[in-house]
Scaffold this motif. Structure first.
Motif, PDB file in Angstrom:
ATOM      1  N   GLU A   1      81.573  50.352  43.962  1.00  0.00           N
ATOM      2  CA  GLU A   1      80.306  51.034  43.693  1.00  0.00           C
ATOM      3  C   GLU A   1      79.670  50.580  42.388  1.00  0.00           C
ATOM      4  O   GLU A   1      78.456  50.386  42.313  1.00  0.00           O
ATOM      5  CB  GLU A   1      80.523  52.544  43.673  1.00  0.00           C
ATOM      6  CG  GLU A   1      80.629  53.170  45.050  1.00  0.00           C
ATOM      7  CD  GLU A   1      79.344  53.022  45.836  1.00  0.00           C
ATOM      8  OE1 GLU A   1      78.316  53.596  45.450  1.00  0.00           O
ATOM      9  OE2 GLU A   1      79.381  52.284  46.845  1.00  0.00           O
ATOM     10  N   ILE A   2      80.482  50.410  41.342  1.00  0.00           N
ATOM     11  CA  ILE A   2      79.898  50.021  40.055  1.00  0.00           C
ATOM     12  C   ILE A   2      79.463  48.550  40.065  1.00  0.00           C
ATOM     13  O   ILE A   2      78.639  48.136  39.250  1.00  0.00           O
ATOM     14  CB  ILE A   2      80.889  50.275  38.895  1.00  0.00           C
ATOM     15  CG1 ILE A   2      82.161  49.435  39.071  1.00  0.00           C
ATOM     16  CG2 ILE A   2      81.224  51.750  38.785  1.00  0.00           C
ATOM     17  CD1 ILE A   2      83.108  49.566  37.882  1.00  0.00           C
ATOM     18  N   ARG A   3      80.019  47.766  40.995  1.00  0.00           N
ATOM     19  CA  ARG A   3      79.578  46.364  41.107  1.00  0.00           C
ATOM     20  C   ARG A   3      78.413  46.193  42.081  1.00  0.00           C
ATOM     21  O   ARG A   3      77.843  45.119  42.198  1.00  0.00           O
ATOM     22  CB  ARG A   3      80.753  45.496  41.570  1.00  0.00           C
ATOM     23  CG  ARG A   3      81.819  45.273  40.521  1.00  0.00           C
ATOM     24  CD  ARG A   3      82.821  44.220  40.978  1.00  0.00           C
ATOM     25  NE  ARG A   3      83.547  44.636  42.176  1.00  0.00           N
ATOM     26  CZ  ARG A   3      84.712  45.270  42.145  1.00  0.00           C
ATOM     27  NH1 ARG A   3      85.271  45.577  40.976  1.00  0.00           N
ATOM     28  NH2 ARG A   3      85.313  45.614  43.270  1.00  0.00           N
ATOM     29  N   ARG A   4      78.102  47.251  42.769  1.00  0.00           N
ATOM     30  CA  ARG A   4      77.038  47.189  43.779  1.00  0.00           C
ATOM     31  C   ARG A   4      75.662  47.131  43.121  1.00  0.00           C
ATOM     32  O   ARG A   4      75.366  47.887  42.201  1.00  0.00           O
ATOM     33  CB  ARG A   4      77.148  48.425  44.675  1.00  0.00           C
ATOM     34  CG  ARG A   4      76.153  48.483  45.803  1.00  0.00           C
ATOM     35  CD  ARG A   4      76.540  49.599  46.764  1.00  0.00           C
ATOM     36  NE  ARG A   4      75.517  49.828  47.769  1.00  0.00           N
ATOM     37  CZ  ARG A   4      74.566  50.743  47.682  1.00  0.00           C
ATOM     38  NH1 ARG A   4      74.544  51.557  46.635  1.00  0.00           N
ATOM     39  NH2 ARG A   4      73.654  50.871  48.631  1.00  0.00           N
ATOM     40  N   ARG A   5      74.857  46.192  43.594  1.00  0.00           N
ATOM     41  CA  ARG A   5      73.493  46.053  43.064  1.00  0.00           C
ATOM     42  C   ARG A   5      72.563  47.025  43.791  1.00  0.00           C
ATOM     43  O   ARG A   5      72.417  46.984  45.015  1.00  0.00           O
ATOM     44  CB  ARG A   5      73.001  44.623  43.256  1.00  0.00           C
ATOM     45  CG  ARG A   5      73.792  43.598  42.463  1.00  0.00           C
ATOM     46  CD  ARG A   5      73.199  42.211  42.634  1.00  0.00           C
ATOM     47  NE  ARG A   5      71.844  42.156  42.108  1.00  0.00           N
ATOM     48  CZ  ARG A   5      71.072  41.064  42.157  1.00  0.00           C
ATOM     49  NH1 ARG A   5      71.534  39.955  42.714  1.00  0.00           N
ATOM     50  NH2 ARG A   5      69.847  41.077  41.662  1.00  0.00           N
ATOM     51  N   VAL A   6      71.941  47.897  43.022  1.00  0.00           N
ATOM     52  CA  VAL A   6      71.047  48.907  43.581  1.00  0.00           C
ATOM     53  C   VAL A   6      69.621  48.383  43.527  1.00  0.00           C
ATOM     54  O   VAL A   6      69.125  47.997  42.466  1.00  0.00           O
ATOM     55  CB  VAL A   6      71.176  50.239  42.806  1.00  0.00           C
ATOM     56  CG1 VAL A   6      70.268  51.288  43.429  1.00  0.00           C
ATOM     57  CG2 VAL A   6      72.616  50.707  42.797  1.00  0.00           C
ATOM     58  N   LYS A   7      68.969  48.340  44.711  1.00  0.00           N
ATOM     59  CA  LYS A   7      67.609  47.814  44.773  1.00  0.00           C
ATOM     60  C   LYS A   7      66.587  48.820  44.265  1.00  0.00           C
ATOM     61  O   LYS A   7      65.621  48.451  43.585  1.00  0.00           O
ATOM     62  CB  LYS A   7      67.285  47.422  46.216  1.00  0.00           C
ATOM     63  CG  LYS A   7      68.145  46.277  46.740  1.00  0.00           C
ATOM     64  CD  LYS A   7      67.757  45.915  48.169  1.00  0.00           C
ATOM     65  CE  LYS A   7      68.621  44.777  48.690  1.00  0.00           C
ATOM     66  NZ  LYS A   7      68.270  44.430  50.091  1.00  0.00           N
TER      67      LYS A   7
END
Length: 581
Positions: free
Chosen positions: A541-547
């Motif tokens: 989750e912390i590595r996930r790029r949020v658009k």
């Protein structure tokens, strides 16, 4: 001579290392100093200083090595005891002459001293007072005797005594295994006779734990020490077996290195009977013959070991590694079916650990086990998703349910059981369950109706849009045949859409794909999800790029947490006193 030796023994404590070395040199120089032999033997003791033991050992080894081929066997010691002669006796003059020959008597005495030397070395080897360096030297000397004593053929008797002392000693077996693994297990004949000795040890243990009528003896207070000793021996045998390189690793070599390194030939001209026996021994010790028989000895050693009552920790270790370290090297892997089926029937973590090996026997070696899926179904409990071996189990579960010939009721029961489990396990478990259900729905189109099925109470076979609130699935039923899964629906998966963990709610949307179109979909890899945990989910989750990031804009800087209009008649401003902020 006895009085001289007695006086010498009394002065043993007064000898210096230099004098001890001089005794050894005198012994090697002339037979006239043969009385030094018993004195040097007296220094081979765990109580002696290590340097004294080493000095005596080197002298005695140098003395005995050239004589090994001349020493008689232990069973052929001549006797000077004379019996009255009877009429049936033939001409014993030649036999009597040989028995009275001083040279024969001397060699027999030397053989008794050599046997004493070997016994003392073994005592030093397994003594808890000995240092590791001294053990290395002593074991090296014993292995030299194993190589040379039997006219170049492997002397299995001494080697068996060494292993027996190691197994029954109070010293940690890893100390000896490090030496054996680094120096001797690379030789094919050492491994071969190690397996033979292991099988003998196991048979001895079986005789000590099984009574005459074939039932296991009951343990009472008087037998507690014996039981602990047996468990310790079982652990050491397992450690030894697990450290020996498996047969096939060495079988690929064109040249097999031998510790004995002899073709079994001798200088003396043997009789026909002895010649035949020596040819058999030579054949036994040839590298090619040993390589052919190695797998059989490996099989006998392991199968006999697995018949023992194993301690629980050893039992689990065996099950965890048997599919990789034992099954590929057995002459007939089907011989493990009894051991594995009994382990699989135990339940709990033991069944989980036995599943891998049992699956190999079923898919690769033709084992038939009718209750396999019933037992597998019973293993689906919430605790399995936090178990140590959950990753391997979940991958095997997916593999076991992969066959297109699996009956529809079984596929439905497993799908529904997994769906129900998703409500009571951690988020990582819900992810892997979603992947498992995805694969099951894709492989078995006959159960796709579970996704949207609603049943009419009057006619259970007719789908109808009617809200019943009744689930026909029997979650506590252990038999998947009568679980009622085919008349149920996967309503539990719909609840995961509102799961508190965002990855779970997002991943459930993958089931909205039309899985009946196999050409447009691919199976999910369970290994990508089977090792998941809270930590892995958080890391993803912390590595996930949020658009799209939610932002708040204010025309004026807020002065309170809530606006006055949100809560009429409530005041959220704090009156400020003079001079204070």
């Amino acid at each position: 001579m006895a009085s001289i030796l007695s006086n010498t023994q009394k002065k043993k404590a007064n000898y210096t290392l230099k004098e001890l070395k001089s005794l050894g040199c005198d012994l090697l120089s002339s037979r006239a100093h043969i009385n030094n032999l018993p004195l040097l033997l007296s220094f081979i003791s765990p109580e002696s200083p290590p340097q004294f033991v080493v000095e005596s050992l080197l002298s005695l080894q140098s003395f005995f090595t050239p004589l090994l081929s001349q020493l008689p066997s232990t069973s052929s010691h001549p006797t000077s005891t004379k019996r009255p002669r009877s009429e049936d006796d033939g001409d014993d003059s030649a036999t009597t002459a040989v028995a009275d020959d001083p040279e024969v008597i001397f060699k027999a005495w030397l053989r008794s001293k050599f046997d004493e030397f070997v016994k003392l070395l073994i005592d030093v080897l397994v003594s808890d007072q000995s240092e590791d360096t001294l053990r290395d030297i002593v074991l090296g000397t014993l292995m030299e005797f194993v190589k040379l004593l039997n006219v170049g053929r492997f002397h299995s008797s001494i080697y068996h005594r060494v292993l027996d002392a190691i197994i029954h000693s109070a010293v940690d077996v890893e100390i000896f295994l490090d030496i054996l693994s680094s120096k001797y297990f690379k030789y094919i004949d050492v491994r071969y006779f190690t397996y033979i000795s292991m099988e003998k040890f196991v048979k001895t243990l079986e005789a000590s734990v099984v009574s005459g009528d074939g039932t296991v003896t009951e343990t009472n207070e008087a037998e507690t020490d014996l039981k602990e000793s047996l468990e310790l021996s079982v652990r050491k045998i397992y450690q030894l077996l697990s450290r020996i390189p498996p047969p096939e690793k060495q079988a690929e070599k064109s040249q097999h290195e031998m510790w004995s390194g002899s073709d079994g030939s001798v200088n003396e001209k043997p009789t026909d009977k002895k010649k035949k026996k020596k040819e058999e021994d030579s054949s036994l010790l040839s590298p090619t013959t040993i390589a052919k028989r190695m797998k059989l000895k490996f099989t006998k050693a392991w199968i006999s070991f697995l018949r023992l009552p194993l301690p629980l920790d050893v039992y689990k270790e065996v099950l965890a590694s048997i599919d990789k370290t034992v099954i590929p090297h057995l002459s007939n892997p089907a011989m493990l079916c009894d051991f594995l089926t009994k382990s699989y029937d135990i339940g709990g973590v033991v069944s989980v650990m036995a599943l891998s090996s049992l699956y190999i026997l079923m898919t690769e070696h033709g084992l038939e086990y009718p209750n396999f899926y019933i037992k597998l179904y019973a293993l689906l409990v919430p605790s399995i998703f936090v178990a140590k071996h959950r990753s391997r189990f979940l991958q095997l579960l997916d593999a076991c349910l992969k066959s297109s010939l699996l009956p529809g009721y079984l596929a439905a029961s497993f799908t529904k059981k997994l769906s129900r489990l998703s409500l009571s396990i951690p988020p990582s478990g819900s992810l892997v369950i979603t992947a498992l259900i995805y694969n099951l729905l894709r492989r078995h189109p006959s159960i796709n109706h579970l996704v949207h099925l609603e049943i009419d109470e009057d006619n259970e076979s007719l789908p109808k849009k009617k809200k019943l609130g009744i689930d026909r699935f029997k979650n506590l039923e252990t038999d998947p045949k009568i679980s009622g899964a085919m008349r149920s629906s996967l309503w539990e998966i719909d609840t995961l859409r509102h799961h508190y963990c965002p990855p779970v709610s997002r991943f459930v949307s993958s089931l909205e794909t039309d899985l009946t179109k196999r050409a447009k979909t691919t199976e999910m890899k369970i290994e990508d999800f089977s090792s998941g945990s809270y930590a892995t989910i958080f890391g993803d989750e912390i590595r996930r790029r949020v658009k799209q990031v939610p932002l708040a804009f204010y025309k004026a800087v807020p002065t309170s947490l809530f606006a006055d209009s949100d809560f009429p008649s409530w005041t959220f401003t704090i009156p400020q006193e003079d001079g204070k902020c």
